[in-house]
Design an enzyme around this catalytic site. Structure first.
Site, PDB file in Angstrom:
ATOM      1  N   ARG A   1      49.661 -20.090  37.237  1.00  0.00           N
ATOM      2  CA  ARG A   1      49.876 -20.182  38.758  1.00  0.00           C
ATOM      3  C   ARG A   1      51.424 -19.676  39.305  1.00  0.00           C
ATOM      4  O   ARG A   1      51.599 -19.188  40.062  1.00  0.00           O
ATOM      5  CB  ARG A   1      49.680 -21.558  39.033  1.00  0.00           C
ATOM      6  CG  ARG A   1      48.158 -22.024  38.951  1.00  0.00           C
ATOM      7  CD  ARG A   1      47.940 -23.532  39.038  1.00  0.00           C
ATOM      8  NE  ARG A   1      48.654 -24.366  40.236  1.00  0.00           N
ATOM      9  CZ  ARG A   1      48.833 -25.532  40.496  1.00  0.00           C
ATOM     10  NH1 ARG A   1      48.424 -26.389  39.348  1.00  0.00           N
ATOM     11  NH2 ARG A   1      49.331 -26.006  41.390  1.00  0.00           N
TER      12      ARG A   1
ATOM     13  N   ARG B   1      43.485 -27.910  28.742  1.00  0.00           N
ATOM     14  CA  ARG B   1      43.379 -28.586  29.857  1.00  0.00           C
ATOM     15  C   ARG B   1      43.490 -27.588  31.187  1.00  0.00           C
ATOM     16  O   ARG B   1      43.933 -26.442  30.982  1.00  0.00           O
ATOM     17  CB  ARG B   1      44.623 -29.467  30.142  1.00  0.00           C
ATOM     18  CG  ARG B   1      44.679 -30.515  29.028  1.00  0.00           C
ATOM     19  CD  ARG B   1      46.253 -30.867  28.997  1.00  0.00           C
ATOM     20  NE  ARG B   1      46.719 -30.562  27.699  1.00  0.00           N
ATOM     21  CZ  ARG B   1      48.131 -31.026  27.233  1.00  0.00           C
ATOM     22  NH1 ARG B   1      48.846 -31.473  28.024  1.00  0.00           N
ATOM     23  NH2 ARG B   1      48.434 -30.388  25.945  1.00  0.00           N
TER      24      ARG B   1
ATOM     25  N   ASP C   1      44.083 -27.797  35.328  1.00  0.00           N
ATOM     26  CA  ASP C   1      44.846 -28.524  36.392  1.00  0.00           C
ATOM     27  C   ASP C   1      44.168 -29.202  37.118  1.00  0.00           C
ATOM     28  O   ASP C   1      42.780 -28.726  37.461  1.00  0.00           O
ATOM     29  CB  ASP C   1      45.927 -27.842  36.943  1.00  0.00           C
ATOM     30  CG  ASP C   1      47.108 -27.283  36.168  1.00  0.00           C
ATOM     31  OD1 ASP C   1      47.178 -27.714  35.144  1.00  0.00           O
ATOM     32  OD2 ASP C   1      47.606 -26.334  36.716  1.00  0.00           O
TER      33      ASP C   1
END
Lengths: 257, 257
Positions: free
Chosen positions: B199, B52, B54
């Site tokens: 992140r 995935r 974000d």
């Protein structure tokens, strides 16, 4: 004390209606700047650009100047303007210059760059700053054709203003091609450019690259002094005003782009 | 004939709600792709991503695969998909691969890149793809701190999913810093990454660069296995999935990003 401030500007022209103010809109680069500078000064201030940029055309190195009474440092003034600007515009530097400096009248030359995305792969991240030609372009023929533009010529065939009354003679010092795997960037260094001139020069070179025209035809297109003889107008979004040069003397092309 | 197609994808994640489909929206990368592929096939087709991404995160080299009955060439299929995709998404290549290939389960490693705009000058043209830190960052300290992330660790402190039940052990092979005048790009090469891990790693390194943390603190943050001990989550828009690696064997991180 009243000073003449010169600033270097970058903007993403994508959502603006060009540099030049149009009276009752708030959608031009000049109006955005004048609104902010006038608010800081508390009185209407005119901001002079080195030349107009078309709707949708970008700038990395536009130069503008304005006269203002400001007590703080130039750096502080730059910060105050940047704080108010939208994120697609920025002042990159600002300094106090001679009262005689005028960003358009003092300009001695400019570099514009046009970027063509020449690949089957779509330009996902650069889509707003390039013109996409999927078909492979014949680079050597484009380079050969570009040689005919060098030097001083009457570029009337490459001027979109058909009612242009002033001189359409301009001088191109250099045309460079910078190529990467997917992109062709053509940089034009000249003493000034007519309305949409860089976009028409580029459109004509693209047609040479596509094989629709031959490099040898360029001289006849120049000689025709007829916009209809040149190629199409390449879209605004591929065009960037890269740099404006200043020096001794005075230029008088008050219709420059 | 039913074939397994592997595709390389680029997308500007700015206006999407991430990779993973959410049932009743049409605003994820996976849904856009499944809608187009299913329409071409005339039946519902699932598209599997390597992981995935974000909401707001970009990809230059996402990999996905799907099984489809298609009579034409892979190139024709790619053209048909690209024709239907919006301009902020593109298939860069597409090929028929072994039926056993699975873009997530077969993945052996990934490179993510995070770009920090570290300049007083606003990032006019790159504003949508960078995180802007105006204050100069201490690059050497950031590099020093990044060394503590190398190798195999339990990265629970750097995982935003607090109820994560599967293993939070991952291996980082290499962290590189690519710097230009205005930008710092940190590339992370690892065997897999947890939810928002890149992140949070980046946010922690930025806090080191700002002097709010010291490089020596990293080991203790890792050892704490506590998200609260690590730095802030750097914004999604600076993050790009650059490359996914495949090879022998099988990975089983079915919670990877």
């Amino acid at each position: 004390m009243m000073r003449n401030y010169k600033m270097l500007l970058a903007y993403d022209g994508g959502r603006y209606n060009g540099w030049q103010k149009q009276g009752n809109t708030d959608n031009t680069i000049q109006e955005k700047l004048e609104g902010i500078v006038s608010a800081l000064a508390g009185c209407p201030i005119e901001v002079y650009g080195s030349g107009r940029t078309d709707a949708g055309t970008h700038a990395y190195g536009q130069v503008a100047n304005f006269h203002m009474n400001w007590e703080g440092t130039a750096e502080k003034l730059m910060d105050c303007i940047n704080e108010k600007l939208p994120e697609d515009m920025a002042v990159l530097s600002l300094e106090s210059v001679s009262p005689r400096f005028h960003s358009r009248l003092s300009a001695k030359g400019k570099i514009y760059e046009y970027t063509i995305w020449n690949s089957k792969k779509p330009p996902v991240f650069e889509r707003k700053y390039v013109f996409w030609c999927e078909k492979p372009l014949h680079l050597e023929k484009m380079k050969e054709a570009s040689q005919a533009f060098l030097g001083e010529h009457d570029f009337k065939s490459f001027c979109a203003n058909k009612r242009m009354k002033k001189s359409t003679v301009r001088k191109i010092y250099e045309i460079q091609f910078l190529c990467t795997e997917d992109k062709i960037t053509i940089s034009y260094h000249g003493n000034g450019f007519l309305y949409q001139m860089v976009r028409i020069l580029t459109g004509t070179l693209i047609e040479v690259g596509e094989g629709k025209r031959q490099p040898e035809e360029i001289s006849a297109i120049l000689a025709a002094l007829d916009r209809e003889k040149a190629g199409f107008t390449a879209p605004a979004k591929g065009l960037v005003l890269r740099e404006v040069f200043y020096g001794e003397g005075r230029e008088e092309n008050d219709s420059d782009y």
